[in-house]
Write a protein that holds these residues in place. Structure first.
Motif, PDB file in Angstrom:
ATOM      1  N   ALA A 221      18.622  26.169  13.015  1.00 15.20           N
ATOM      2  CA  ALA A 221      17.830  26.477  14.207  1.00 15.20           C
ATOM      3  C   ALA A 221      18.639  26.260  15.483  1.00 15.20           C
ATOM      4  O   ALA A 221      18.557  27.064  16.426  1.00 15.20           O
ATOM      5  N   ALA A 222      19.431  25.205  15.531  1.00 11.17           N
ATOM      6  CA  ALA A 222      20.264  24.956  16.710  1.00 11.17           C
ATOM      7  C   ALA A 222      21.339  26.027  16.853  1.00 11.17           C
ATOM      8  O   ALA A 222      21.661  26.465  17.956  1.00 11.17           O
ATOM      9  N   LEU A 223      21.890  26.483  15.745  1.00 10.27           N
ATOM     10  CA  LEU A 223      22.894  27.537  15.779  1.00 10.27           C
ATOM     11  C   LEU A 223      22.290  28.851  16.285  1.00 10.27           C
ATOM     12  O   LEU A 223      22.890  29.522  17.131  1.00 10.27           O
ATOM     13  N   VAL A 224      21.119  29.196  15.795  1.00 11.24           N
ATOM     14  CA  VAL A 224      20.440  30.414  16.268  1.00 11.24           C
ATOM     15  C   VAL A 224      20.112  30.279  17.747  1.00 11.24           C
ATOM     16  O   VAL A 224      20.314  31.214  18.537  1.00 11.24           O
ATOM     17  N   GLY A 225      19.607  29.131  18.159  1.00 10.37           N
ATOM     18  CA  GLY A 225      19.308  28.906  19.567  1.00 10.37           C
ATOM     19  C   GLY A 225      20.533  29.016  20.452  1.00 10.37           C
ATOM     20  O   GLY A 225      20.462  29.555  21.559  1.00 10.37           O
ATOM     21  N   ALA A 226      21.654  28.511  19.978  1.00  8.12           N
ATOM     22  CA  ALA A 226      22.891  28.591  20.763  1.00  8.12           C
ATOM     23  C   ALA A 226      23.314  30.033  20.985  1.00  8.12           C
ATOM     24  O   ALA A 226      23.708  30.408  22.088  1.00  8.12           O
ATOM     25  N   PHE A 227      23.227  30.851  19.954  1.00 12.28           N
ATOM     26  CA  PHE A 227      23.640  32.243  20.107  1.00 12.28           C
ATOM     27  C   PHE A 227      22.649  33.039  20.950  1.00 12.28           C
ATOM     28  O   PHE A 227      23.051  33.934  21.678  1.00 12.28           O
ATOM     29  N   VAL A 228      21.355  32.707  20.872  1.00 10.92           N
ATOM     30  CA  VAL A 228      20.376  33.393  21.712  1.00 10.92           C
ATOM     31  C   VAL A 228      20.553  33.002  23.176  1.00 10.92           C
ATOM     32  O   VAL A 228      20.576  33.851  24.067  1.00 10.92           O
ATOM     33  N   ILE A 229      20.694  31.711  23.448  1.00 12.36           N
ATOM     34  CA  ILE A 229      20.857  31.244  24.825  1.00 12.36           C
ATOM     35  C   ILE A 229      22.205  31.665  25.385  1.00 12.36           C
ATOM     36  O   ILE A 229      22.330  32.007  26.558  1.00 12.36           O
ATOM     37  N   GLY A 230      23.235  31.685  24.545  1.00 15.35           N
ATOM     38  CA  GLY A 230      24.571  32.062  25.012  1.00 15.35           C
ATOM     39  C   GLY A 230      24.694  33.527  25.386  1.00 15.35           C
ATOM     40  O   GLY A 230      25.638  33.918  26.046  1.00 15.35           O
ATOM     41  N   ARG A 231      23.753  34.355  24.985  1.00 17.00           N
ATOM     42  CA  ARG A 231      23.810  35.772  25.320  1.00 17.00           C
ATOM     43  C   ARG A 231      23.170  36.075  26.662  1.00 17.00           C
ATOM     44  O   ARG A 231      23.301  37.179  27.164  1.00 17.00           O
ATOM     45  N   ARG A 232      22.426  35.133  27.240  1.00 15.34           N
ATOM     46  CA  ARG A 232      21.738  35.402  28.522  1.00 15.34           C
ATOM     47  C   ARG A 232      22.727  35.537  29.642  1.00 15.34           C
ATOM     48  O   ARG A 232      23.718  34.967  29.752  1.00 15.34           O
TER      49      ARG A 232
ATOM     50  N   HIS B 192      33.999  30.472  26.041  1.00 15.72           N
ATOM     51  CA  HIS B 192      33.783  31.839  25.575  1.00 15.72           C
ATOM     52  C   HIS B 192      32.536  32.449  26.227  1.00 15.72           C
ATOM     53  O   HIS B 192      32.551  33.603  26.652  1.00 15.72           O
ATOM     54  N   ALA B 193      31.460  31.673  26.291  1.00 17.05           N
ATOM     55  CA  ALA B 193      30.227  32.176  26.902  1.00 17.05           C
ATOM     56  C   ALA B 193      30.422  32.434  28.394  1.00 17.05           C
ATOM     57  O   ALA B 193      29.924  33.422  28.930  1.00 17.05           O
ATOM     58  N   ARG B 194      31.162  31.558  29.066  1.00 16.83           N
ATOM     59  CA  ARG B 194      31.428  31.760  30.501  1.00 16.83           C
ATOM     60  C   ARG B 194      32.297  32.992  30.725  1.00 16.83           C
ATOM     61  O   ARG B 194      32.120  33.716  31.701  1.00 16.83           O
ATOM     62  N   ALA B 195      33.231  33.261  29.829  1.00 19.28           N
ATOM     63  CA  ALA B 195      34.090  34.433  29.953  1.00 19.28           C
ATOM     64  C   ALA B 195      33.290  35.718  29.771  1.00 19.28           C
ATOM     65  O   ALA B 195      33.660  36.755  30.337  1.00 19.28           O
ATOM     66  N   ARG B 196      32.205  35.656  29.010  1.00 18.47           N
ATOM     67  CA  ARG B 196      31.360  36.826  28.814  1.00 18.47           C
ATOM     68  C   ARG B 196      30.376  37.022  29.950  1.00 18.47           C
ATOM     69  O   ARG B 196      29.608  37.967  29.941  1.00 18.47           O
ATOM     70  N   GLY B 197      30.370  36.128  30.936  1.00 20.47           N
ATOM     71  CA  GLY B 197      29.509  36.289  32.100  1.00 20.47           C
ATOM     72  C   GLY B 197      28.197  35.541  32.035  1.00 20.47           C
ATOM     73  O   GLY B 197      27.304  35.786  32.835  1.00 20.47           O
ATOM     74  N   THR B 198      28.067  34.611  31.107  1.00 18.11           N
ATOM     75  CA  THR B 198      26.850  33.815  30.996  1.00 18.11           C
ATOM     76  C   THR B 198      26.797  32.802  32.132  1.00 18.11           C
ATOM     77  O   THR B 198      27.821  32.288  32.568  1.00 18.11           O
ATOM     78  N   GLU B 199      25.595  32.521  32.614  1.00 19.75           N
ATOM     79  CA  GLU B 199      25.437  31.510  33.664  1.00 19.75           C
ATOM     80  C   GLU B 199      25.934  30.156  33.159  1.00 19.75           C
ATOM     81  O   GLU B 199      25.905  29.879  31.960  1.00 19.75           O
ATOM     82  N   MET B 200      26.357  29.320  34.091  1.00 18.54           N
ATOM     83  CA  MET B 200      26.937  28.014  33.721  1.00 18.54           C
ATOM     84  C   MET B 200      25.931  27.139  32.972  1.00 18.54           C
ATOM     85  O   MET B 200      26.273  26.517  31.973  1.00 18.54           O
ATOM     86  N   ASP B 201      24.678  27.095  33.450  1.00 18.37           N
ATOM     87  CA  ASP B 201      23.669  26.257  32.791  1.00 18.37           C
ATOM     88  C   ASP B 201      23.367  26.742  31.375  1.00 18.37           C
ATOM     89  O   ASP B 201      23.246  25.938  30.447  1.00 18.37           O
TER      90      ASP B 201
END
Length: 92
Positions: A81-92, A28-37
Motif C-alpha cells: 500500500a505504501a509503494l502504491v501510494g508513493a507512485f500515485v503521489i509521485g505522479r502529481r 527522480h520525482a523532482r526531475a519529472r516536475g513534481t512539487e517538492m511537498d
C-alpha cells in the motif's frame, strides 16, 4: 544468538539502503516536475514501503523466531500500500 545479530545487522543495512532509495526517488520525482511537498511525501512512503517489505521478508525466512505469519502478512499489505501510494503521489 548469532542469527539474531545477523538479523539486526540486516535490518540496520535495510534502514541505510532505504534512506538512499528514498533520496534517489525524491530526486527522480523532482526531475519529472513534481512539487517538492508531493515528492518528499512520496519519498517517505517509499522509505516505509522498503522497511515494511524487508521486515516481512525477514519474518517469513524464520517465522517462529522473528514474527508470526499474521504480522508478516500485515507488514506485506502495508508495504504494498505504501509503494502504491508513493507512485500515485509521485505522479502529481
Amino acid at each position: 544468538m548469532a542469527l539474531t545479530l545477523a538479523a539486526g545487522g540486516a535490518v540496520l543495512l535495510l534502514l541505510l539502503a532505504s534512506n538512499v532509495i528514498r533520496r534517489i526517488f525524491v530526486r527522480h520525482a523532482r526531475a519529472r516536475g513534481t512539487e517538492m511537498d508531493a515528492a518528499d511525501t512520496a519519498g517517505w512512503l517509499v522509505f516505509f514501503a522498503v522497511i515494511f517489505l524487508g521486515a516481512a521478508a525477514l519474518g517469513l525466512l524464520n517465522p517462529s523466531k522473528f514474527l508470526s505469519l499474521a504480522f508478516c502478512s500485515t507488514l506485506l499489505v502495508f508495504g504494498v500500500a505504501a509503494l502504491v501510494g508513493a507512485f500515485v503521489i509521485g505522479r502529481r
